[in-house]
Design a protein around this motif. Structure first.
Motif, mmCIF file in Angstrom:
data_model
loop_
_atom_site.group_PDB
_atom_site.id
_atom_site.type_symbol
_atom_site.label_atom_id
_atom_site.label_comp_id
_atom_site.label_asym_id
_atom_site.label_seq_id
_atom_site.Cartn_x
_atom_site.Cartn_y
_atom_site.Cartn_z
ATOM 1 N N VAL A 344 0.900 -1.303 -0.052
ATOM 2 C CA VAL A 344 -0.031 -0.190 -0.001
ATOM 3 C C VAL A 344 0.888 1.260 -0.034
ATOM 4 O O VAL A 344 0.368 2.343 -0.383
ATOM 5 N N ILE A 345 2.158 1.149 0.506
ATOM 6 C CA ILE A 345 3.012 2.202 0.316
ATOM 7 C C ILE A 345 3.210 2.780 -1.051
ATOM 8 O O ILE A 345 3.332 4.065 -1.186
ATOM 9 N N LEU A 346 3.191 1.938 -2.080
ATOM 10 C CA LEU A 346 3.259 2.329 -3.359
ATOM 11 C C LEU A 346 2.310 3.256 -3.790
ATOM 12 O O LEU A 346 2.306 4.182 -4.573
ATOM 13 N N GLY A 347 0.735 2.864 -3.396
ATOM 14 C CA GLY A 347 -0.246 3.485 -3.697
ATOM 15 C C GLY A 347 -0.329 4.662 -3.132
ATOM 16 O O GLY A 347 -0.735 5.741 -3.744
ATOM 17 N N ILE A 348 0.036 4.923 -1.776
ATOM 18 C CA ILE A 348 -0.055 6.245 -1.102
ATOM 19 C C ILE A 348 0.872 7.171 -1.780
ATOM 20 O O ILE A 348 0.523 8.388 -2.137
ATOM 21 N N CYS A 349 2.199 6.953 -2.146
ATOM 22 C CA CYS A 349 3.106 7.719 -2.689
ATOM 23 C C CYS A 349 2.661 8.007 -4.172
ATOM 24 O O CYS A 349 2.771 9.284 -4.568
ATOM 25 N N ASP A 350 2.336 7.107 -4.745
ATOM 26 C CA ASP A 350 1.970 7.470 -6.251
ATOM 27 C C ASP A 350 0.785 8.162 -6.435
ATOM 28 O O ASP A 350 0.531 9.120 -7.201
ATOM 29 N N GLU A 351 -0.556 7.468 -5.696
ATOM 30 C CA GLU A 351 -1.790 8.422 -6.139
ATOM 31 C C GLU A 351 -1.857 9.925 -5.332
ATOM 32 O O GLU A 351 -2.366 10.726 -5.840
ATOM 33 N N LEU A 352 -1.436 9.876 -3.978
ATOM 34 C CA LEU A 352 -1.539 11.056 -3.231
ATOM 35 C C LEU A 352 -0.258 12.081 -3.303
ATOM 36 O O LEU A 352 -0.352 13.057 -2.706
ATOM 37 N N LYS A 353 0.822 11.431 -3.761
ATOM 38 C CA LYS A 353 2.213 12.407 -3.888
ATOM 39 C C LYS A 353 2.488 12.815 -2.528
ATOM 40 O O LYS A 353 2.965 14.150 -2.681
ATOM 41 N N LEU A 354 2.411 11.854 -1.680
ATOM 42 C CA LEU A 354 2.538 12.252 -0.085
ATOM 43 C C LEU A 354 3.903 11.277 0.152
ATOM 44 O O LEU A 354 3.868 10.233 -0.094
ATOM 45 N N PRO A 355 4.759 12.202 0.635
ATOM 46 C CA PRO A 355 5.978 11.570 1.258
ATOM 47 C C PRO A 355 5.710 10.568 2.448
ATOM 48 O O PRO A 355 5.032 11.021 3.422
ATOM 49 N N VAL A 356 6.342 9.368 2.619
ATOM 50 C CA VAL A 356 6.353 8.661 3.686
ATOM 51 C C VAL A 356 7.610 9.031 4.640
ATOM 52 O O VAL A 356 8.823 8.986 4.022
ATOM 53 N N ARG A 357 7.413 9.406 5.733
ATOM 54 C CA ARG A 357 8.388 9.983 6.601
ATOM 55 C C ARG A 357 9.047 8.965 7.517
ATOM 56 O O ARG A 357 10.120 8.847 7.707
ATOM 57 N N PHE A 358 8.262 8.220 8.165
ATOM 58 C CA PHE A 358 8.498 7.081 9.101
ATOM 59 C C PHE A 358 7.458 5.721 8.726
ATOM 60 O O PHE A 358 6.705 5.899 8.372
ATOM 61 N N ILE A 359 8.412 4.601 9.151
ATOM 62 C CA ILE A 359 7.795 3.416 8.962
ATOM 63 C C ILE A 359 7.725 2.523 10.393
ATOM 64 O O ILE A 359 8.746 2.673 10.979
ATOM 65 N N GLY A 360 6.768 1.846 10.812
ATOM 66 C CA GLY A 360 6.790 1.077 11.864
ATOM 67 C C GLY A 360 6.877 -0.296 11.530
ATOM 68 O O GLY A 360 5.964 -0.857 10.739
ATOM 69 N N ILE A 361 7.835 -0.924 11.873
ATOM 70 C CA ILE A 361 8.213 -2.320 11.734
ATOM 71 C C ILE A 361 8.225 -3.477 12.878
ATOM 72 O O ILE A 361 8.668 -4.471 12.580
ATOM 73 N N GLY A 362 7.730 -2.925 13.903
ATOM 74 C CA GLY A 362 7.680 -3.816 15.254
ATOM 75 C C GLY A 362 7.465 -3.093 16.503
ATOM 76 O O GLY A 362 6.874 -1.952 16.439
ATOM 77 N N GLU A 363 7.461 -3.701 17.710
ATOM 78 C CA GLU A 363 6.871 -3.138 18.794
ATOM 79 C C GLU A 363 7.892 -2.296 19.557
ATOM 80 O O GLU A 363 7.702 -1.515 20.423
ATOM 81 N N LYS A 364 9.279 -2.416 19.235
ATOM 82 C CA LYS A 364 10.321 -2.035 19.944
ATOM 83 C C LYS A 364 10.373 -0.348 19.649
ATOM 84 O O LYS A 364 9.913 0.111 18.653
ATOM 85 N N VAL A 365 10.898 0.344 20.565
ATOM 86 C CA VAL A 365 10.716 1.798 20.283
ATOM 87 C C VAL A 365 11.808 2.064 19.173
ATOM 88 O O VAL A 365 11.454 2.946 18.219
#
Length: 388
Positions: A344-365
């Motif tokens: 879905v990250i591809l669709g967000i960037c392509d359709e909305l032209k919004l940059p992804v600043r951070f991603i969450g890949i787990g529970e740790k800080v």
């Protein structure tokens, strides 16, 4: 008569003399008996006196509180790469694995191209982005190259990175040092991980030596304020709160003013998170922006929309509605480790032209990390061809 009286007198004197004699003999016997001393309890030993403590000279200083534990050192780049790859494992086992199943065929003909198209259109990356990937393959590869799985993989990887990088380039790098205090407004619906994201953002910037202040602007949900206070204690960040159901704008305004007075580097402001389809929520968010500008005309310097990757294309729909009402400057995509819909990250960037600043890949800080398009694509497609 006289003789009788004399007789009585003599008798009385005799009795007195006898009584005196008996008394004298009893006293004499007691004096002659040796006196036996009564046993006595032995004296208890005296306790030693405590050592004398010399009186302090001058005024006595109050001991300082224990310093917060130093943050753990950042892992090596190879470790970070492996952690990112593990965080995207479910997405890799989703549409990436399905792509691999199609491209593993010895000969890619028109039928297999249709299968490839089906995989992309059902991969939660959106119809527009899927068409763009397919068109890039058709225009970049000759008929013979379409039969080469390695060539097709290369085009998909290259086009994916182009889509992600274009959105980042349009927004420019995230520079929190360009203002002080740097005000970040965080928006999103309940359940996306917004509160947790704010706590992790505070920890991220505090590791960089920044002084962070959190504004608990979601006053409609008491649990949100409590969670932020817990995060504040956990990462040693101050939290400004208001009364339950208080005006969120006033809480955030007070936090910005306090940051100006006390020299904080960053203010992270939480906001209400009711359904994005509620008109009153959008109006409330717009009011928050106007009030913040009264304190700092250029603020908010960033407005982050938090999206849950597990929602797939629904996340794109949420982002589109928020974008209509707010000037969104960046996306924080959470819970990538728990879904196969990371495309879905591809669709967000392509359709909305919004940059992804951070991603969450787990529970740790530390599992909330700054987004890098190249690293993401490498982790997403790494060994995809061989795995197929």
């Amino acid at each position: 008569m006289p003789s009788d009286l004399s007789y009585l007198v003599y008798l009385a004197l005799a009795l007195v003399a006898i009584a005196a004699l008996v008394t004298w003999r009893v006293v004499a016997r007691r004096r002659a008996r040796p006196e036996v001393p009564l046993p006595t309890r032995p004296a208890e030993p005296a306790l030693p006196a405590p050592p004398a403590v010399p009186a302090p000279k001058g005024p006595q200083a109050i001991p300082a509180p224990a310093p917060a534990p130093a943050p753990a050192p950042r892992p090596e780049p190879d470790v970070l790469k492996q952690e990112l790859k593990r965080g995207l494992a479910k997405t890799r086992s989703g549409f990436i694995a399905r792509l691999g199943g199609v491209l593993a065929k010895k000969q890619i003909d028109a039928q297999l191209v249709d299968q490839l198209e089906e995989v992309l259109f059902t991969a939660d990356i959106g119809a527009r982005t899927s068409s763009k990937l397919l068109d890039a393959g058709r225009s970049s590869l000759s008929r013979n190259e379409l039969g080469d799985a390695s060539a097709v993989w290369a085009v998909i990887r290259r086009q994916s990175e182009t889509i992600l990088a274009a959105a980042q380039a349009g927004a420019g790098p995230l520079d929190i040092g360009r203002a002080r205090p740097f005000v970040v407004l965080v928006i999103g619906v309940n359940g996306t991980g917004k509160t947790t994201t704010i706590g992790k953002l505070a920890a991220h910037w505090m590791r960089q030596g920044k002084r962070v202040l959190i504004a608990a602007g979601d006053t409609f949900r008491a649990a949100a304020t409590e969670q932020l206070q817990v995060w504040g204690q956990r990462v040693s960040a101050e939290v400004v709160t208001g009364k339950e159901a208080a005006d969120p704008s006033s809480v955030i305004f007070d936090a910005v003013r306090r940051a100006q007075a006390e020299g904080h580097d960053v203010v992270i402001a939480d906001t209400a998170g009711r359904l994005h389809t509620k008109v009153d929520l959008m109006q409330e968010l717009q009011k928050v922006r106007r009030v913040i500008k009264k304190a700092v005309p250029e603020a908010p310097h960033e407005t982050f929309l938090v999206l849950d990757a597990t929602n797939g294309q629904n996340a794109i729909a949420q982002a589109a509605l928020f974008k209509q009402a707010m000037d969104i400057t960046g996306i924080v995509l959470t819970k990538l480790d728990g879904t196969a819909k990371g495309g879905v990250i591809l669709g967000i960037c392509d359709e909305l032209k919004l940059p992804v600043r951070f991603i969450g890949i787990g529970e740790k800080v530390e599992d909330l990390r700054e987004f890098d398009p190249r690293e993401f694509v490498e982790a997403l497609y790494d060994d995809a061809e061989s795995a197929a």
